[in-house]
Design a protein around this motif. Structure first.
Motif, PDB file in Angstrom:
ATOM      1  N   ALA A   1     -58.955   3.292  28.053  1.00 13.42           N
ATOM      2  CA  ALA A   1     -59.677   2.961  26.822  1.00 13.42           C
ATOM      3  C   ALA A   1     -61.060   3.591  26.777  1.00 13.42           C
ATOM      4  O   ALA A   1     -61.618   3.802  25.702  1.00 13.42           O
ATOM      5  CB  ALA A   1     -59.783   1.444  26.684  1.00 13.42           C
TER       6      ALA A   1
ATOM      7  N   GLN B   1     -60.939   8.940  18.768  1.00 15.01           N
ATOM      8  CA  GLN B   1     -60.061   8.570  17.659  1.00 15.01           C
ATOM      9  C   GLN B   1     -60.791   8.790  16.347  1.00 15.01           C
ATOM     10  O   GLN B   1     -61.986   8.520  16.250  1.00 15.01           O
ATOM     11  CB  GLN B   1     -59.688   7.091  17.801  1.00 15.01           C
TER      12      GLN B   1
ATOM     13  N   ASP C   1     -64.455   4.085  11.106  1.00 13.29           N
ATOM     14  CA  ASP C   1     -63.566   3.641  12.195  1.00 13.29           C
ATOM     15  C   ASP C   1     -63.227   4.856  13.059  1.00 13.29           C
ATOM     16  O   ASP C   1     -62.351   5.641  12.718  1.00 13.29           O
ATOM     17  CB  ASP C   1     -62.304   3.001  11.603  1.00 13.29           C
TER      18      ASP C   1
ATOM     19  N   CYS D   1     -63.846   6.693  17.352  1.00 11.75           N
ATOM     20  CA  CYS D   1     -64.314   6.626  18.738  1.00 11.75           C
ATOM     21  C   CYS D   1     -64.677   8.038  19.175  1.00 11.75           C
ATOM     22  O   CYS D   1     -63.989   8.999  18.822  1.00 11.75           O
ATOM     23  CB  CYS D   1     -63.219   6.100  19.673  1.00 11.75           C
TER      24      CYS D   1
ATOM     25  N   CYS E   1     -67.092   3.349  20.345  1.00 12.36           N
ATOM     26  CA  CYS E   1     -66.336   3.214  19.095  1.00 12.36           C
ATOM     27  C   CYS E   1     -67.153   2.443  18.067  1.00 12.36           C
ATOM     28  O   CYS E   1     -67.972   1.590  18.417  1.00 12.36           O
ATOM     29  CB  CYS E   1     -65.029   2.448  19.335  1.00 12.36           C
TER      30      CYS E   1
ATOM     31  N   LYS F   1     -65.608   0.460  16.110  1.00 15.37           N
ATOM     32  CA  LYS F   1     -64.913  -0.829  16.198  1.00 15.37           C
ATOM     33  C   LYS F   1     -64.162  -0.872  17.519  1.00 15.37           C
ATOM     34  O   LYS F   1     -62.958  -0.574  17.561  1.00 15.37           O
ATOM     35  CB  LYS F   1     -63.926  -0.982  15.030  1.00 15.37           C
ATOM     36  N   PRO F   2     -64.852  -1.195  18.613  1.00 13.54           N
ATOM     37  CA  PRO F   2     -64.204  -1.145  19.935  1.00 13.54           C
ATOM     38  C   PRO F   2     -62.986  -2.076  20.002  1.00 13.54           C
ATOM     39  O   PRO F   2     -62.976  -3.128  19.363  1.00 13.54           O
ATOM     40  CB  PRO F   2     -65.296  -1.647  20.881  1.00 13.54           C
ATOM     41  N   THR F   3     -61.979  -1.633  20.759  1.00 13.28           N
ATOM     42  CA  THR F   3     -60.785  -2.457  20.952  1.00 13.28           C
ATOM     43  C   THR F   3     -60.634  -2.853  22.415  1.00 13.28           C
ATOM     44  O   THR F   3     -59.644  -3.458  22.795  1.00 13.28           O
ATOM     45  CB  THR F   3     -59.525  -1.694  20.511  1.00 13.28           C
ATOM     46  N   SER F   4     -61.631  -2.494  23.236  1.00 17.57           N
ATOM     47  CA  SER F   4     -61.577  -2.787  24.666  1.00 17.57           C
ATOM     48  C   SER F   4     -62.993  -3.004  25.173  1.00 17.57           C
ATOM     49  O   SER F   4     -63.940  -2.380  24.674  1.00 17.57           O
ATOM     50  CB  SER F   4     -60.930  -1.619  25.409  1.00 17.57           C
TER      51      SER F   4
ATOM     52  N   GLN G   1     -65.144  -0.026  26.268  1.00 19.46           N
ATOM     53  CA  GLN G   1     -65.776   0.868  25.290  1.00 19.46           C
ATOM     54  C   GLN G   1     -67.132   0.342  24.849  1.00 19.46           C
ATOM     55  O   GLN G   1     -67.336  -0.871  24.770  1.00 19.46           O
ATOM     56  CB  GLN G   1     -64.868   1.005  24.051  1.00 19.46           C
TER      57      GLN G   1
ATOM     58  N   THR H   1     -70.298   0.375  21.839  1.00 18.66           N
ATOM     59  CA  THR H   1     -70.285   0.191  20.385  1.00 18.66           C
ATOM     60  C   THR H   1     -71.314   1.074  19.705  1.00 18.66           C
ATOM     61  O   THR H   1     -72.498   1.039  20.039  1.00 18.66           O
ATOM     62  CB  THR H   1     -70.608  -1.283  20.029  1.00 18.66           C
TER      63      THR H   1
END
Ligand SMILES: *[C@@H]1O[C@H](CO)[C@@H](O)[C@H](O)[C@H]1NC(C)=O
Length: 198
Positions: free
Chosen positions: A39, A44, A50, A52, A76, A78-81, A84, A86
């Motif tokens: 991650a 992305q 949105d 990364c 990111c 909008k971090p998902t982990s 990561q 921000t």
């Protein structure tokens, strides 16, 4: 004997239903590869709000100095982990998303524009900048090594803090994400919109 024909037909239908997933094995491989990417080692592009990107792992570090094992990290919007960092919502001062077909007709997606360098404490405001990518570095394994753009075969990203400029492009065709122009700056590597960065 009357049932022979329907049975054969049924077997043919079942056979084709089984055959379909087998044909899609390459897609399963792609998902498998994506799932393997850490991650904190991915980029992305989903939208201008949105996304990364890779940045230096340590504070106030030049991009070039960060390019060593363990020196880089995914940030990111909008971090998902928890691995990561921000990005502040005003990281991009001006940003343009563009999707298109490249040299050989394959898809790419990109963000280009002006950044507010001081919103990201990983960056050194006087750093002339540098490049991250999925196929440069030693052995062509990427910088950071094995980093990937979600859903794409390759990517190239430049951050130029001293010019308040950044850009990232993810490509299905490596030809559209050149890694050999890393000293030429965003406009040469990723043609796009960069007005008003100064
Ligand atoms: C850049 O970001 C800093 C910190 O959030 C903020 O104080 C400043 O007003 C921003 N500058 C511009 C030009 O947006």
């Amino acid at each position: 004997m009357l049932f022979t024909t329907p049975l054969v037909t049924l077997l043919a239908i079942v056979g084709s239903a089984i055959a379909t997933p087998l044909v899609e094995v390459p897609e399963a491989n792609v998902n498998h590869l994506e799932a393997r990417v850490a991650a904190d080692n991915m980029v992305q592009i989903t939208s201008t709000t949105d996304y990364c990107m890779i940045v230096p792992r340590n504070k106030k570090t030049d991009i070039g100095d960060s390019e060593q094992p363990g020196g880089m990290k995914t940030y990111c919007s909008k971090p998902t982990s928890s691995l990561q960092g921000t990005f502040a919502s005003n990281f991009w001062k001006k940003v343009t998303l563009k999707q298109g077909k490249g040299k050989n007709g394959k898809d790419y997606i990109q963000l280009t524009g002006c950044i507010n360098t001081t919103t990201c404490d990983r960056l050194n405001p006087s750093d002339g900048g540098g490049q991250y990518d999925s196929s440069g570095g030693s052995g062509g394994k990427g910088n950071p090594q094995d980093s990937q753009c979600t859903g794409y075969a390759s990517y190239v990203e430049l951050i130029e803090p001293a010019d308040n400029r950044a850009c990232i492009r993810c490509c299905q065709d490596k030809a559209d994400c050149p890694t050999n122009k890393d000293t030429q700056g965003c406009p040469a590597v990723i043609p796009g919109t960069y007005t008003g960065c100064d």
